[in-house]
Design a protein around this motif. Structure first.
Motif, PDB file in Angstrom:
ATOM      1  N   SER A 273      33.154  34.094 104.357  1.00  0.00           N
ATOM      2  CA  SER A 273      31.696  34.251 104.304  1.00  0.00           C
ATOM      3  C   SER A 273      31.146  33.723 102.979  1.00  0.00           C
ATOM      4  CB  SER A 273      31.308  35.717 104.513  1.00  0.00           C
ATOM      5  OG  SER A 273      31.859  36.553 103.513  1.00  0.00           O
TER       6      SER A 273
ATOM      7  N   VAL B  55      28.184  30.290 101.763  1.00  0.00           N
ATOM      8  CA  VAL B  55      27.081  30.334 100.800  1.00  0.00           C
ATOM      9  C   VAL B  55      27.310  29.406  99.608  1.00  0.00           C
ATOM     10  CG1 VAL B  55      25.782  31.821  99.227  1.00  0.00           C
ATOM     11  CG2 VAL B  55      26.560  32.713 101.427  1.00  0.00           C
TER      12      VAL B  55
ATOM     13  N   SER C  44      24.855  26.618  97.489  1.00  0.00           N
ATOM     14  CA  SER C  44      24.301  27.119  96.230  1.00  0.00           C
ATOM     15  C   SER C  44      24.623  26.175  95.076  1.00  0.00           C
ATOM     16  CB  SER C  44      24.846  28.513  95.930  1.00  0.00           C
ATOM     17  OG  SER C  44      24.419  29.445  96.901  1.00  0.00           O
TER      18      SER C  44
ATOM     19  N   GLY D 135      29.007  35.230 108.492  1.00  0.00           N
ATOM     20  CA  GLY D 135      28.389  34.534 107.377  1.00  0.00           C
ATOM     21  C   GLY D 135      27.428  33.458 107.847  1.00  0.00           C
TER      22      GLY D 135
ATOM     23  N   LEU E  89      23.343  33.505 107.224  1.00  0.00           N
ATOM     24  CA  LEU E  89      22.719  32.425 106.455  1.00  0.00           C
ATOM     25  C   LEU E  89      21.676  31.697 107.298  1.00  0.00           C
ATOM     26  CD1 LEU E  89      22.774  31.216 103.647  1.00  0.00           C
ATOM     27  CD2 LEU E  89      24.433  29.529 104.453  1.00  0.00           C
TER      28      LEU E  89
ATOM     29  N   HIS F 222      19.447  35.119 105.213  1.00  0.00           N
ATOM     30  CA  HIS F 222      19.914  36.293 104.488  1.00  0.00           C
ATOM     31  C   HIS F 222      21.186  35.978 103.698  1.00  0.00           C
ATOM     32  CE1 HIS F 222      17.535  38.076 107.865  1.00  0.00           C
ATOM     33  NE2 HIS F 222      17.040  38.783 106.852  1.00  0.00           N
ATOM     34  N   GLY F 223      21.103  34.982 102.840  1.00  0.00           N
ATOM     35  CA  GLY F 223      22.269  34.596 102.053  1.00  0.00           C
ATOM     36  C   GLY F 223      22.774  35.705 101.161  1.00  0.00           C
ATOM     37  N   SER F 224      21.854  36.437 100.526  1.00  0.00           N
ATOM     38  CA  SER F 224      22.265  37.540  99.651  1.00  0.00           C
ATOM     39  C   SER F 224      22.947  38.646 100.439  1.00  0.00           C
ATOM     40  CB  SER F 224      21.056  38.098  98.898  1.00  0.00           C
ATOM     41  OG  SER F 224      20.513  37.137  98.026  1.00  0.00           O
TER      42      SER F 224
ATOM     43  N   ILE G  69      24.984  38.353 102.811  1.00  0.00           N
ATOM     44  CA  ILE G  69      26.398  38.020 102.985  1.00  0.00           C
ATOM     45  C   ILE G  69      27.208  38.599 101.828  1.00  0.00           C
ATOM     46  CG2 ILE G  69      28.063  36.122 103.065  1.00  0.00           C
ATOM     47  CD1 ILE G  69      25.877  34.409 104.348  1.00  0.00           C
TER      48      ILE G  69
END
Length: 403
Positions: free
Chosen positions: A240, A244, A248, A369, A373, A377-379, A381
């Motif tokens: 997961s 991200v 990033s 994951g 994403l 809702h990346g945070s 994860i």
């Protein structure tokens, strides 16, 4: 006093048994086989979330996550059956057959032009679920007194293969593209096939086949359940996280898939330099329980802080270094603990369950994951990973300090 002085040295010698030449050769070759196979699986992880956009449908992050973790599902289904088959038909033919499937899946991925066909290829790769059979071959090839050391070689090879994949994967994608990466993965699978077929020395199969021991024996063992939960959480978090991280890094430092190695290489080098003393201290002082708890606690903290600290490139690099210190310690420590904890009469089945839950973690981490994403809702994860790690930590506190 004189009697004690004479007997003490001799009484210590059995504790320091060394691997025989044949045991060392078999253990090193099987660790190489395991590492090469895992490298073939891991090579996709560090770059796929970015480079998948070159495929039809590759802009759907849920599909990207499914493709990334798909092999874990088919591995989870077949890990124990193939372990049992290796008891009946022999380790070598089962592993060779599994590597043929792995190569075939890699070829399907290399020829794929859509994310769906990559998912199909990854599923075929997972059908070659030979981790339990390799672990059983290690057990066949070593005496009980030195088996933990041999198992630690194999367990440590997983962390090393992932570390290598972090650096090698972006370079290969930059040079050959995604299709070329899959051809390299297939080539690695073919090398593994040759090692299994012609190089690893024969060993007698243990006469305690895993299918003669009820699964309930493993499912009732509290410490094995703790280790199984641990490896599920560890690989869920890993897969997961790499849904991200590549994106990033691309945003924070303007890295493309071919230049991500410029971040991954220093991260891995620094984390290994800091991890080695911790592993050495753990082994020499027999602090396995404490090392397990501290490493999991580090995961909890790093994943909880990453949404805030990882908003800058230096912050993200720092968080990744801390993550990989914990990951590498746990990846080497946990298989060693399984080999210590599991009674001899169902060690094979225990390893089968362990590898199965690891594969389920890979599948679940990639799928969930990707879904999170895609929903923006990346945070979440990272917080989910921190929560799972906290659950793992709470269960690890009950681990018996006797191994």
């Amino acid at each position: 006093m004189s009697i004690q002085q004479k007997t003490t040295p001799t009484s210590e010698r059995p504790v320091r048994l060394r691997l025989t030449a044949l045991e060392r050769k078999a253990s090193m070759l099987l660790a190489l086989l395991f590492a090469s196979r895992m490298l073939g699986l891991f090579l996709l992880t560090p770059v796929f979330a970015v480079v998948a956009q070159t495929l039809v449908g590759g802009d759907d992050l849920a599909k990207v996550g499914l493709a990334l973790g798909a092999y874990g599902l088919t591995q989870a289904v077949l890990q124990i059956p193939l372990g049992m088959a290796s008891d009946k038909f022999g380790r070598r033919p089962v592993i060779v057959g599994g590597m043929l499937l792995f190569v075939a899946g890699g070829v399907v991925c290399a020829l794929a032009t859509s994310i769906e066909w990559v998912t199909v290829g990854r599923c075929i790769q997972g059908l070659g679920a030979v981790s339990a059979a390799i672990s059983a071959w290690v057990a066949d090839s070593t005496r009980p007194e030195v088996r933990t050391r041999a198992m630690a070689m194999v367990g440590g090879s997983i962390g090393i293969s992932f570390a290598v994949s972090l650096v090698l994967s972006p370079l290969l994608v930059g040079q050959f593209g995604l299709s070329g990466l899959f051809w390299v993965i297939s080539l690695l699978g073919f090398v593994c096939l040759l090692i299994a077929a012609f190089v690893v020395p024969n060993a007698p199969i243990s006469r305690a086949p895993i299918n003669q021991v009820p699964a309930s024996a493993v499912l009732r063992h509290a410490d094995l359940l703790r280790l199984n939960l641990g490896v599920f959480c560890l690989h869920f978090v890993l897969m997961s996280l790499f849904i991200v991280v590549p994106g990033s890094l691309a945003r924070l430092g303007n890295f493309d898939s071919a230049s991500l190695w410029q971040v991954y290489l220093p991260v891995i080098l620094v984390s290994f330099l800091l991890m080695v003393p911790a592993v050495f201290y753990t082994e020499t002082r027999k602090r396995h329980k404490q090392a397990l708890e501290l490493a999991v606690l580090l995961l909890v903290v790093v994943l909880a802080l990453m949404p805030w600290v990882g908003t800058t490139l230096p912050g993200m690099i720092g968080m990744l270094i801390l993550f990989f210190i914990a990951f590498n310690i746990l990846e080497a420590l946990q298989p060693s603990l399984v080999s210590r904890v599991a009674p001899a009469e169902y060690k094979g089945m225990a390893l089968g369950f362990y590898n199965t839950t690891q594969s389920l973690g890979v599948f679940s981490g990639g799928l969930i994951g990707g879904l999170l994403l895609r929903s923006g809702h990346g945070s979440a994860i990272l917080w989910l990973g921190s929560g799972l790690s906290l659950l793992w930590l709470l269960t690890a506190l009950g681990f018996k300090d006797k191994y």
